[in-house]
Enzyme design. Sequence first.
Site, PDB file in Angstrom:
ATOM      1  N   GLU A   1     -11.352   4.130  -1.470  1.00 25.16           N
ATOM      2  CA  GLU A   1     -11.844   4.412  -0.118  1.00 25.16           C
ATOM      3  C   GLU A   1     -12.734   5.660  -0.092  1.00 25.16           C
ATOM      4  OE1 GLU A   1      -8.698   3.662  -0.875  1.00 25.16           O
ATOM      5  OE2 GLU A   1      -7.289   5.190  -0.251  1.00 25.16           O
TER       6      GLU A   1
ATOM      7  N   ASP B   1      -3.150  -3.084  -2.579  1.00 24.48           N
ATOM      8  CA  ASP B   1      -4.201  -2.064  -2.636  1.00 24.48           C
ATOM      9  C   ASP B   1      -4.014  -1.209  -3.895  1.00 24.48           C
ATOM     10  OD1 ASP B   1      -5.198   0.851  -0.687  1.00 24.48           O
ATOM     11  OD2 ASP B   1      -6.419  -0.569  -1.828  1.00 24.48           O
ATOM     12  N   ASN B   2      -5.074  -0.577  -4.353  1.00 24.81           N
ATOM     13  CA  ASN B   2      -5.022   0.458  -5.395  1.00 24.81           C
ATOM     14  C   ASN B   2      -4.597  -0.025  -6.767  1.00 24.81           C
ATOM     15  OD1 ASN B   2      -3.569   2.068  -2.707  1.00 24.81           O
ATOM     16  ND2 ASN B   2      -5.589   2.647  -3.429  1.00 24.81           N
TER      17      ASN B   2
ATOM     18  N   LYS C   1       3.003   3.439  -5.664  1.00 20.51           N
ATOM     19  CA  LYS C   1       2.431   2.465  -6.604  1.00 20.51           C
ATOM     20  C   LYS C   1       3.487   1.974  -7.593  1.00 20.51           C
ATOM     21  CE  LYS C   1      -0.755   3.450  -3.993  1.00 20.51           C
ATOM     22  NZ  LYS C   1      -0.766   2.660  -2.725  1.00 20.51           N
TER      23      LYS C   1
ATOM     24  N   ASP D   1       0.841  -1.206   0.000  1.00 21.22           N
ATOM     25  CA  ASP D   1       0.000   0.000   0.000  1.00 21.22           C
ATOM     26  C   ASP D   1       0.869   1.247   0.000  1.00 21.22           C
ATOM     27  OD1 ASP D   1      -2.616   1.365   2.177  1.00 21.22           O
ATOM     28  OD2 ASP D   1      -2.341   1.438  -0.010  1.00 21.22           O
TER      29      ASP D   1
HETATM   30  N1  LIG Z   1       8.377   2.270   3.287  1.00 23.75           N
HETATM   31  C1  LIG Z   1       8.089   2.929   2.150  1.00 23.75           C
HETATM   32  N2  LIG Z   1       8.848   2.757   1.060  1.00 23.75           N
HETATM   33  C2  LIG Z   1       8.548   3.447  -0.060  1.00 23.75           C
HETATM   34  N3  LIG Z   1       7.540   4.342  -0.154  1.00 23.75           N
HETATM   35  C3  LIG Z   1       6.804   4.527   0.931  1.00 23.75           C
HETATM   36  C4  LIG Z   1       7.018   3.843   2.098  1.00 23.75           C
HETATM   37  N4  LIG Z   1       6.118   4.260   3.013  1.00 23.75           N
HETATM   38  C5  LIG Z   1       5.341   5.154   2.407  1.00 23.75           C
HETATM   39  N5  LIG Z   1       5.762   5.357   1.184  1.00 23.75           N
HETATM   40  C6  LIG Z   1       5.228   6.333   0.304  1.00 23.75           C
HETATM   41  C7  LIG Z   1       3.796   5.995   0.042  1.00 23.75           C
HETATM   42  C8  LIG Z   1       2.921   7.201   0.046  1.00 23.75           C
HETATM   43  C9  LIG Z   1       1.460   6.862   0.055  1.00 23.75           C
HETATM   44  C10 LIG Z   1       1.122   5.648  -0.841  1.00 23.75           C
HETATM   45  N6  LIG Z   1      -0.317   5.530  -1.059  1.00 23.75           N
HETATM   46  C11 LIG Z   1      -0.905   6.238  -2.010  1.00 23.75           C
HETATM   47  O1  LIG Z   1      -0.257   7.012  -2.703  1.00 23.75           O
HETATM   48  C12 LIG Z   1      -2.388   6.119  -2.185  1.00 23.75           C
HETATM   49  C13 LIG Z   1      -3.037   7.097  -2.931  1.00 23.75           C
HETATM   50  C14 LIG Z   1      -4.428   7.048  -3.104  1.00 23.75           C
HETATM   51  C15 LIG Z   1      -5.114   8.092  -3.902  1.00 23.75           C
HETATM   52  C16 LIG Z   1      -6.154   7.731  -4.755  1.00 23.75           C
HETATM   53  C17 LIG Z   1      -6.810   8.714  -5.501  1.00 23.75           C
HETATM   54  C18 LIG Z   1      -6.416  10.040  -5.397  1.00 23.75           C
HETATM   55  F1  LIG Z   1      -7.049  10.992  -6.115  1.00 23.75           F
HETATM   56  C19 LIG Z   1      -5.370  10.407  -4.555  1.00 23.75           C
HETATM   57  C20 LIG Z   1      -4.721   9.429  -3.817  1.00 23.75           C
HETATM   58  C21 LIG Z   1      -5.182   6.026  -2.503  1.00 23.75           C
HETATM   59  C22 LIG Z   1      -4.525   5.054  -1.757  1.00 23.75           C
HETATM   60  O2  LIG Z   1      -5.214   4.037  -1.171  1.00 23.75           O
HETATM   61  C23 LIG Z   1      -3.134   5.084  -1.601  1.00 23.75           C
HETATM   62  O3  LIG Z   1      -2.552   4.086  -0.867  1.00 23.75           O
HETATM   63 MG   LIG Z   2      -3.941   2.483  -0.564  1.00 23.57          MG
END
Ligand SMILES: Nc1ncnc2c1ncn2CCCCCNC(=O)c1cc(-c2ccc(F)cc2)cc(O)c1O
Ligand SMILES: [Mg+2]
Length: 214
Positions: free
Chosen positions: A199, A169-170, A144, A141
């Site tokens: 969501e 997810d997603n 992406k 999650d």
């Molecule tokens: N340990 C690690 N290693 C690498 N990256 C890492 C990390 N730990 C964090 N991150 C960085 C992740 C940042 C958040 C990721 N999730 C998402 O970006 C996300 C976006 C949407 C979304 C959908 C429609 C829209 F209009 C806008 C946003 C929905 C979701 O369910 C999402 O999970």
């Molecule tokens: Mg998500």
Amino acid sequence: TQTTRPQRMLAAVQKNATRGDPRSVVKAIDQFCRQKEWAMNVGDEKGCILDSVVTEVNPATVLELGTYCGYSTVRIASLLPSNAKLITLEFNPDYAAIARQVIAWAGLEDKVQLVEGASGDWIPKMKEKFGIETFDLVFLDHWKDRYLPDTKLMEECGLLRKGSILLADNVICPGTPDYLEYIRNSPRYKSQYFKSHLEYTKVEDGLEKSVFLG
Ligand SMILES: Nc1ncnc2c1ncn2CCCCCNC(=O)c1cc(-c2ccc(F)cc2)cc(O)c1O
Ligand SMILES: [Mg+2]
């Protein structure tokens, strides 16, 4: 000074949820996101699918990539057997600070190890740092465009065993096209798509469940 959305979400948990009651924490976050401010938690609809997969797998070891505020961490950890371990990776220190407090409010800190850092850096260290052999369940999650490289990395690091489950997810919104193409066409996985919605919206999204065949 202005608070952040995660800080306002935590305040809603501390105001509306009962300490030590994970279901009330989940409910408080879902109410906050439906009534006040949208946030990128897996949410209640996809959350029920997540719950059913966790219950079916009954994992002893879980890896979550992307903690955010700890919503799915709480959902997963509340369903784990007593000796089970959930390691959750969060890149953003501000999100991690909020997630620690959400997980503590739910009373689940003993089942959860929150690690701050990038998945690509930490996946190769899992065995030596946490004494993990393999993961029974991985919940993807995070970024992406990291789903595919991190899945290949987990394969290379021997973190998956025959029967390990990946739940992503997603896969529709925002979408993970390269991951889907790989996982659905690889002879090393058996995949299943669970159609749902982004969501707290009516937009299509879904979870992809994949079994590693070894
Ligand atoms: N340990 C690690 N290693 C690498 N990256 C890492 C990390 N730990 C964090 N991150 C960085 C992740 C940042 C958040 C990721 N999730 C998402 O970006 C996300 C976006 C949407 C979304 C959908 C429609 C829209 F209009 C806008 C946003 C929905 C979701 O369910 C999402 O999970
Ligand atoms: Mg998500």
